[in-house]
Scaffold this active site. Structure first.
Site, short mmCIF file in Angstrom:
data_model
loop_
_atom_site.label_atom_id
_atom_site.label_comp_id
_atom_site.label_asym_id
_atom_site.label_seq_id
_atom_site.Cartn_x
_atom_site.Cartn_y
_atom_site.Cartn_z
N ASN A 1 -5.68 11.95 0.57
CA ASN A 1 -4.78 11.12 1.38
C ASN A 1 -5.64 10.27 2.30
O ASN A 1 -6.87 10.37 2.31
CB ASN A 1 -3.80 11.99 2.17
CG ASN A 1 -2.65 11.18 2.75
OD1 ASN A 1 -2.01 10.39 2.04
ND2 ASN A 1 -2.38 11.33 4.02
N LYS A 2 -5.00 9.44 3.08
CA LYS A 2 -5.71 8.50 3.95
C LYS A 2 -6.76 9.22 4.79
O LYS A 2 -6.56 10.34 5.25
CB LYS A 2 -4.71 7.79 4.85
CG LYS A 2 -5.29 6.67 5.69
CD LYS A 2 -6.03 5.64 4.87
CE LYS A 2 -5.20 5.01 3.78
NZ LYS A 2 -5.98 4.08 2.93
N GLN B 1 -2.07 2.00 9.90
CA GLN B 1 -0.79 2.18 9.21
C GLN B 1 0.21 2.97 10.05
O GLN B 1 1.42 2.73 9.96
CB GLN B 1 -1.00 2.88 7.87
CG GLN B 1 -1.76 2.07 6.85
CD GLN B 1 -3.24 2.45 6.81
OE1 GLN B 1 -3.82 2.76 7.85
NE2 GLN B 1 -3.84 2.44 5.64
N ASP C 1 -2.13 10.41 -2.13
CA ASP C 1 -2.44 9.43 -3.17
C ASP C 1 -2.84 10.08 -4.48
O ASP C 1 -2.78 9.43 -5.52
CB ASP C 1 -3.55 8.50 -2.68
CG ASP C 1 -3.05 7.54 -1.63
OD1 ASP C 1 -2.79 6.38 -1.97
OD2 ASP C 1 -2.90 7.95 -0.47
N ARG D 1 -6.94 -0.42 -7.09
CA ARG D 1 -7.23 0.64 -6.11
C ARG D 1 -7.51 1.91 -6.90
O ARG D 1 -6.63 2.39 -7.60
CB ARG D 1 -6.04 0.88 -5.15
CG ARG D 1 -5.54 -0.31 -4.40
CD ARG D 1 -5.95 -0.52 -2.97
NE ARG D 1 -6.36 0.55 -2.15
CZ ARG D 1 -5.67 1.01 -1.09
NH1 ARG D 1 -4.48 0.53 -0.81
NH2 ARG D 1 -6.19 1.94 -0.32
N ARG E 1 0.86 -1.18 0.00
CA ARG E 1 0.00 0.00 0.00
C ARG E 1 0.91 1.23 0.00
O ARG E 1 2.12 1.13 0.13
CB ARG E 1 -0.99 0.01 1.18
CG ARG E 1 -0.62 -0.71 2.42
CD ARG E 1 0.52 -0.13 3.20
NE ARG E 1 0.31 1.29 3.45
CZ ARG E 1 1.28 2.13 3.67
NH1 ARG E 1 2.54 1.75 3.63
NH2 ARG E 1 1.04 3.40 3.90
N GLY E 2 0.28 2.40 -0.18
CA GLY E 2 1.03 3.61 -0.40
C GLY E 2 1.13 3.87 -1.89
O GLY E 2 1.56 2.99 -2.66
N ALA E 3 0.72 5.06 -2.32
CA ALA E 3 0.57 5.32 -3.75
C ALA E 3 1.83 5.03 -4.57
O ALA E 3 1.75 4.34 -5.61
CB ALA E 3 0.10 6.76 -3.97
#
Length: 346
Positions: free
Chosen positions: A248-249, A197, A238, A96, A59-61
Site C-alpha cells: 500500500n502507499k 492523498q 494495491d 504503474r 490513482r488508487g488501484a
C-alpha cells in the site's frame, strides 16, 4: 463541477473515471487539482489514458484498473491489428507497476477480445468491471463496518475512497458503511506525503459526506496512538500477495507497526482483484520508484537544498503478521495468511 455524464456508474456526485456514452472518450477527474478545482479531462486515446494513470490524474488501484479497461476500449477502436492492440495494451500495463488491478483489468479485456467481442461488447465488459467494483466496495464496507465500534476514532492512510475506486471506496467504504449503520465515527486522515492523498482527497471526500475528519501529518500517528486516541486503523491496498503481505502507499507499514505496538487492530480493505495469488510474498511485489521532485519541490519551487537527493518509493509492504484482517467482497480473511486467501479463491 459534476461529472459530465448522464448516468455515471459511481453513485457519488463525482467519479474518478467514466467511459463516455459513445465509447469514444474517457472522462478522468484530475485528482492532482483537488480539492481546489473539480476538473474532468477528456481523453480520446489509450496513450492519453496510460499517461493519466502514470501522472496520477487517476490513482488508487481499483480506479486504475477501471481506467485501464476503458483505455483498452479506446485502443481497440484505433488499432488496425492484434499486434497494434497488444502494443497499446502493454503501454497501459506499464503505466504503474505496483497496482495489480491494472494488469488484471487489461488481461480481462484482452481475453474478451480473444473471444471475438465486438466494440459494443468490449465497452460493456469494461463497464461491468466498473459496476462490479462498486458492488464489491459496498460488500467490503458492510463486512468491515461490523468491526468498527460505535464512537470509534479511525486512522486511515492515503486515499481508498470513491476517488480511488469505481465508487464508495474500500477503506472509506468501511467508514461510510459504519456511519450508514448508525455508528458514530470520527476519522484521522494521515496527510500521506509526498502526494498528500490524505490531506487533499480523503479529507475532501469525508467532508463532502459530513463525516467528521481531521488531518494528521505523517509523523503524528504515534503520538495519538500513545494517547489512546485511535481505536483502529483501516487502509486500502494495491496488491496482496499469496501469503497475505500487503502493498500500500508508502507509510502504511509504519502505521501497522504503531497499531501492533499499541494493541490496536490494523485492517486492510480491498477487492479480490487486488489479490495476486501468483505473487508468493511481499518481497516479490514490484515497488514503484517515483520522481524525487515530488519530495524536493513544492510545485515548481525547490524546497530541498541544491545538490541533495531524495528517495521516493511509492509503496511499502506490510507483513501479513501485522494485519488483523483483510476485508474482501468474498469474505473476511482472519487470520491473515495463505490458507485464508486460498479458501476464498473460488
Amino acid at each position: 463541477m459534476p461529472v459530465p455524464h448522464p448516468d455515471p456508474i459511481s453513485a457519488a456526485s463525482y467519479s474518478a473515471v467514466e467511459l463516455c456514452p459513445e465509447n469514444d472518450a474517457v472522462l478522468m477527474l484530475d485528482q492532482r487539482r483537488l480539492p481546489s478545482e473539480e476538473v474532468y479531462e477528456r481523453l480520446t486515446t489509450s496513450t492519453e489514458v496510460a499517461r493519466g494513470i502514470a501522472d496520477m490524474v487517476v490513482r488508487g488501484a481499483p480506479a486504475i484498473g477501471i481506467a485501464a479497461a476503458y483505455g483498452v476500449v479506446l485502443a481497440a477502436r484505433r488499432a488496425k491489428s492484434r499486434d497494434e492492440l497488444g502494443a497499446l495494451a502493454a503501454e497501459l500495463r506499464r503505466a504503474r507497476p505496483t497496482a495489480v488491478n491494472l494488469m488484471w483489468a487489461v488481461d480481462r479485456m484482452l481475453s474478451c477480445v480473444e473471444r471475438g467481442a465486438d466494440a459494443p461488447a468490449l465497452a460493456e465488459e469494461a463497464r461491468e468491471i466498473h459496476r462490479a467494483d462498486v458492488l464489491a466496495n459496498r460488500c467490503i464496507g458492510a463486512l468491515g463496518a461490523e468491526r468498527v465500534p460505535d464512537g470509534a476514532t479511525v486512522l486511515t492512510h492515503c486515499n481508498a475512497g470513491a476517488l480511488a475506486t469505481g465508487g464508495y471506496g474500500t477503506a472509506l467504504g468501511v467508514i461510510r458503511a459504519a456511519v450508514e449503520s448508525g455508528k458514530r465515527v470520527r476519522v484521522l486522515a494521515d496527510e500521506t506525503r509526498p502526494y498528500w492523498q490524505g490531506l487533499r482527497l480523503t479529507a475532501w471526500e469525508l467532508h463532502q459526506d459530513g463525516i467528521p475528519v481531521e488531518i494528521l501529518t505523517d509523523g503524528m500517528a504515534g503520538f495519538f496512538f500513545s494517547k489512546g486516541a485511535i481505536d483502529l486503523a483501516v487502509v486500502g491496498s494495491d496488491r496482496i500477495a499469496k501469503n497475505g503481505d500487503v502493498a500500500n502507499k508508502i507509510g502504511t507499514y509504519s502505521v501497522a507497526c504503531l497499531a501492533r505496538l499499541h494493541d490496536r487492530p490494523f485492517y486492510v480493505a480491498a477487492p479480490w482483484s487486488t489479490v495476486d495469488l501468483g505473487c508468493p510474498g511481499g518481497s516479490a511485489i514490484p515497488i514503484e520508484e517515483r520522481s524525487i521532485t515530488e519530495i524536493t519541490h513544492l510545485g515548481d519551487r525547490r524546497i530541498a537544498p541544491e545538490g541533495v537527493g531524495a528517495r521516493n518509493p511509492g509503496f511499502d509492504v506490510t507483513p501479513a503478521r501485522l494485519v488483523s484482517a483483510i476485508f474482501t467482497e468474498r469474505g473476511v480473511i482472519d487470520p491473515v495468511g495463505e490458507a485464508g486467501l486460498l479458501a476464498l479463491d473460488a
